[in-house]
Design an enzyme around this catalytic site. Structure first.
Site, PDB file in Angstrom:
ATOM      1  N   LYS A  38      13.688  -0.149   2.520  1.00  0.00           N
ATOM      2  CA  LYS A  38      13.269  -1.331   3.141  1.00  0.00           C
ATOM      3  C   LYS A  38      13.930  -2.633   2.580  1.00  0.00           C
ATOM      4  O   LYS A  38      14.295  -2.417   1.272  1.00  0.00           O
ATOM      5  CB  LYS A  38      11.848  -1.550   2.963  1.00  0.00           C
ATOM      6  CG  LYS A  38      11.017  -0.434   3.369  1.00  0.00           C
ATOM      7  CD  LYS A  38       9.519  -0.258   2.863  1.00  0.00           C
ATOM      8  CE  LYS A  38       9.367  -0.157   1.432  1.00  0.00           C
ATOM      9  NZ  LYS A  38       7.916  -0.029   0.875  1.00  0.00           N
ATOM     10  N   THR A  70       3.250 -12.426   1.615  1.00  0.00           N
ATOM     11  CA  THR A  70       3.671 -10.828   1.937  1.00  0.00           C
ATOM     12  C   THR A  70       2.971  -9.775   0.935  1.00  0.00           C
ATOM     13  O   THR A  70       3.584  -8.773   1.007  1.00  0.00           O
ATOM     14  CB  THR A  70       5.344 -10.843   1.749  1.00  0.00           C
ATOM     15  OG1 THR A  70       5.659 -11.181   0.328  1.00  0.00           O
ATOM     16  CG2 THR A  70       5.916 -11.701   2.522  1.00  0.00           C
ATOM     17  N   GLY A 129       1.347  -6.638   0.218  1.00  0.00           N
ATOM     18  CA  GLY A 129       1.026  -5.557   1.094  1.00  0.00           C
ATOM     19  C   GLY A 129       1.905  -5.203   2.033  1.00  0.00           C
ATOM     20  O   GLY A 129       1.563  -4.110   2.842  1.00  0.00           O
ATOM     21  N   THR A 130       2.786  -5.541   2.218  1.00  0.00           N
ATOM     22  CA  THR A 130       3.950  -5.616   3.228  1.00  0.00           C
ATOM     23  C   THR A 130       4.328  -3.897   3.259  1.00  0.00           C
ATOM     24  O   THR A 130       4.465  -3.218   4.541  1.00  0.00           O
ATOM     25  CB  THR A 130       5.032  -6.308   3.196  1.00  0.00           C
ATOM     26  OG1 THR A 130       5.647  -6.237   1.769  1.00  0.00           O
ATOM     27  CG2 THR A 130       4.946  -7.613   3.687  1.00  0.00           C
ATOM     28  N   GLY A 131       4.714  -3.395   2.136  1.00  0.00           N
ATOM     29  CA  GLY A 131       5.171  -2.198   2.138  1.00  0.00           C
ATOM     30  C   GLY A 131       4.044  -1.105   2.799  1.00  0.00           C
ATOM     31  O   GLY A 131       4.131  -0.069   3.073  1.00  0.00           O
ATOM     32  N   CYS A 132       2.979  -1.264   2.053  1.00  0.00           N
ATOM     33  CA  CYS A 132       1.753  -0.357   2.375  1.00  0.00           C
ATOM     34  C   CYS A 132       1.397  -0.436   3.841  1.00  0.00           C
ATOM     35  O   CYS A 132       1.233   0.762   4.251  1.00  0.00           O
ATOM     36  CB  CYS A 132       0.586  -0.776   1.559  1.00  0.00           C
ATOM     37  SG  CYS A 132       0.614  -0.947  -0.149  1.00  0.00           S
TER      38      CYS A 132
HETATM   39  N1  ADP Z   1       9.793 -12.345   4.557  1.00  0.00           N
HETATM   40  C1  ADP Z   1      10.083 -11.229   5.389  1.00  0.00           C
HETATM   41  N2  ADP Z   1      10.224 -11.484   6.988  1.00  0.00           N
HETATM   42  C2  ADP Z   1      10.205 -10.288   7.621  1.00  0.00           C
HETATM   43  N3  ADP Z   1      10.145  -9.128   7.341  1.00  0.00           N
HETATM   44  C3  ADP Z   1       9.881  -8.846   6.043  1.00  0.00           C
HETATM   45  C4  ADP Z   1       9.808  -9.788   5.020  1.00  0.00           C
HETATM   46  N4  ADP Z   1       9.353  -9.303   3.725  1.00  0.00           N
HETATM   47  C5  ADP Z   1       9.418  -7.954   3.949  1.00  0.00           C
HETATM   48  N5  ADP Z   1       9.727  -7.826   5.325  1.00  0.00           N
HETATM   49  C6  ADP Z   1       9.821  -6.357   5.730  1.00  0.00           C
HETATM   50  O1  ADP Z   1       8.406  -5.711   5.263  1.00  0.00           O
HETATM   51  C7  ADP Z   1       8.646  -4.256   5.150  1.00  0.00           C
HETATM   52  C8  ADP Z   1       8.182  -3.883   3.814  1.00  0.00           C
HETATM   53  O2  ADP Z   1       9.401  -4.327   2.909  1.00  0.00           O
HETATM   54  P1  ADP Z   1       9.476  -4.657   1.216  1.00  0.00           P
HETATM   55  O3  ADP Z   1       8.802  -5.934   1.252  1.00  0.00           O
HETATM   56  O4  ADP Z   1      10.980  -4.543   1.031  1.00  0.00           O
HETATM   57  O5  ADP Z   1       8.448  -3.530   0.938  1.00  0.00           O
HETATM   58  P2  ADP Z   1       7.441  -3.590  -0.517  1.00  0.00           P
HETATM   59  O6  ADP Z   1       6.338  -4.295  -0.005  1.00  0.00           O
HETATM   60  O7  ADP Z   1       7.086  -2.066  -0.640  1.00  0.00           O
HETATM   61  O8  ADP Z   1       8.115  -4.408  -1.751  1.00  0.00           O
HETATM   62  C9  ADP Z   1       9.967  -3.952   5.782  1.00  0.00           C
HETATM   63  O9  ADP Z   1      10.075  -3.574   6.958  1.00  0.00           O
HETATM   64  C10 ADP Z   1      10.717  -5.133   5.486  1.00  0.00           C
HETATM   65  O10 ADP Z   1      11.821  -5.581   6.090  1.00  0.00           O
HETATM   66  C1  LIG Z   2      -3.619  -0.563  -4.987  1.00  0.00           C
HETATM   67  C2  LIG Z   2      -2.180  -1.038  -4.676  1.00  0.00           C
HETATM   68  N1  LIG Z   2      -1.431  -0.248  -4.102  1.00  0.00           N
HETATM   69  C3  LIG Z   2      -0.025  -0.603  -3.637  1.00  0.00           C
HETATM   70  C4  LIG Z   2       0.554  -1.873  -4.039  1.00  0.00           C
HETATM   71  C5  LIG Z   2       1.939  -2.389  -3.545  1.00  0.00           C
HETATM   72  O1  LIG Z   2       1.752  -2.836  -2.491  1.00  0.00           O
HETATM   73  P1  LIG Z   2       2.976  -3.418  -1.671  1.00  0.00           P
HETATM   74  O2  LIG Z   2       2.688  -2.865  -0.120  1.00  0.00           O
HETATM   75  O3  LIG Z   2       4.323  -2.919  -2.207  1.00  0.00           O
HETATM   76  O4  LIG Z   2       2.880  -4.849  -1.734  1.00  0.00           O
HETATM   77  P2  LIG Z   2       2.878  -5.834  -3.034  1.00  0.00           P
HETATM   78  O5  LIG Z   2       1.727  -5.581  -4.044  1.00  0.00           O
HETATM   79  O6  LIG Z   2       4.067  -5.882  -3.590  1.00  0.00           O
HETATM   80  O7  LIG Z   2       2.571  -7.317  -2.543  1.00  0.00           O
HETATM   81  C6  LIG Z   2      -0.583  -2.686  -4.512  1.00  0.00           C
HETATM   82  N2  LIG Z   2      -0.255  -3.986  -4.882  1.00  0.00           N
HETATM   83  N3  LIG Z   2      -1.799  -2.187  -4.691  1.00  0.00           N
END
Ligand code: ADP
Ligand SMILES: Cc1ncc(COP(=O)(O)OP(=O)(O)O)c(N)n1
Length: 274
Positions: free
Chosen positions: A173, A207, A209-212
């Site tokens: 991602k 943003t 929780g985007t990854g979850c």
């Molecule tokens: N500012 C943003 N605008 C559009 N898409 C985003 C943005 N930030 C993250 N994404 C998308 O959200 C999803 C989660 O990505 P990411 O943020 O790298 O994961 P994580 O939450 O695990 O760190 C991916 O599809 C990424 O391209």
């Molecule tokens: C309980 C819990 N699980 C996973 C995460 C990480 O979530 P993620 O979608 O990577 O978002 P951020 O925490 O990076 O904003 C979490 N925070 N808590």
């Protein structure tokens, strides 16, 4: 209704973890079940405490779900320690659960550790070989591969290295890239098949929780029988809407809006093979 499972940590702030997964499942019309591995005290400002759930109780939760539901797809999120990873892998094999999305959650946005350092090897050895798709963000892909990602070439090299674990596919991602205009997610499978989905980067700090949310959407689409290409496209559209209409809730990084995909027309994503 297709039944799905998330094995992950609880986020009291409701934006990530189990809470994000269940909201996403509901929005995408699958029935969500859960096994909670750890309870975090967390809000939009960060994580203030982590309490691992006793292993005995995690096993009882896995058995309760496994004995009564037909799990069509599942995901893992925060697993916290090596013992939990090994137990989860054991039960995935025992119940022959298919369509496993492994979100290798390591560090929350605020910097809190959600996976013990020594548990990374366990993840690679025990869980990745069972995965249909592993969904690391850039720092997680670097940690799993030992390769620093600076461009498309090193991103592909890192993905290839992660595939050596035996996972069928890896989806790196792009949320953490330095590109100010776009976020690009890169998928590569064991047969060399690849796909890139690019979307405009939304300029927001909300943003959490985007990854979850993204991996839960992939899980829901796999449960409905969709291919990786279809599931990837829907998950990307789902997260794009959720971020575009993210919620200014709390004083820190607000959560994404899980109902936005249902309410707002989808913008076209740029899609290409690499
Ligand atoms: N500012 C943003 N605008 C559009 N898409 C985003 C943005 N930030 C993250 N994404 C998308 O959200 C999803 C989660 O990505 P990411 O943020 O790298 O994961 P994580 O939450 O695990 O760190 C991916 O599809 C990424 O391209
Ligand atoms: C309980 C819990 N699980 C996973 C995460 C990480 O979530 P993620 O979608 O990577 O978002 P951020 O925490 O990076 O904003 C979490 N925070 N808590």
């Amino acid at each position: 209704m297709k039944q799905v499972l998330t094995i992950a940590g609880s986020d009291s702030g409701g934006g990530a973890g189990i809470q994000a997964d269940i909201k996403t499942f509901q929005e995408l019309d699958v029935f969500g079940t859960s096994v909670i591995t750890a309870v975090t005290a967390q809000n939009t400002l960060g994580v203030t405490d982590v309490a691992p759930v006793p292993l005995h109780n995690i096993e009882k939760q896995l058995q309760a779900v496994g004995e009564d539901f037909e799990i069509a797809a599942l995901k893992t999120g925060m697993l916290f320690d090596a013992e939990t990873i090994q137990t989860v892998a054991k039960y995935i094999k025992h119940y022959k659960w298919q369509h496993l999305i492994v979100d290798p959650v390591m560090i929350a946005k605020g910097g809190a550790s959600l996976l013990q350092e020594e548990a990374k090897d366990s993840l690679i050895e025990h869980l990745l070989p069972l995965a249909t798709v592993v969904t690391p963000n850039i720092p997680e892909a670097e940690a799993l591969s030992g390769i620093s990602i600076t461009d498309e070439k090193t991103r592909r090299e890192a993905a290839e290295k992660i595939l050596q674990s035996g996972a069928q596919g890896v989806l790196v991602k792009g949320g953490h890239s330095e590109d100010p205009d776009f976020t690009e997610d890169f998928y590569l499978d064991q047969h060399g098949g690849s796909l890139v989905l690019r979307s405009s980067r939304i300029p927001t700090k909300h943003t959490h929780g985007t990854g979850c949310t993204f991996s839960a959407a992939l899980t829901a689409e796999f449960a409905k029988g969709h291919s990786i290409e279809e599931a990837f496209l829907t998950a990307k559209q789902f997260i794009q809407s959720a971020i575009e209409h993210s919620l200014n809730i709390g004083a820190g990084h607000g959560p994404t809006n899980h109902s936005a995909y249902r309410h707002h027309a989808q913008k076209e994503l740029i899609r290409y093979v690499h």
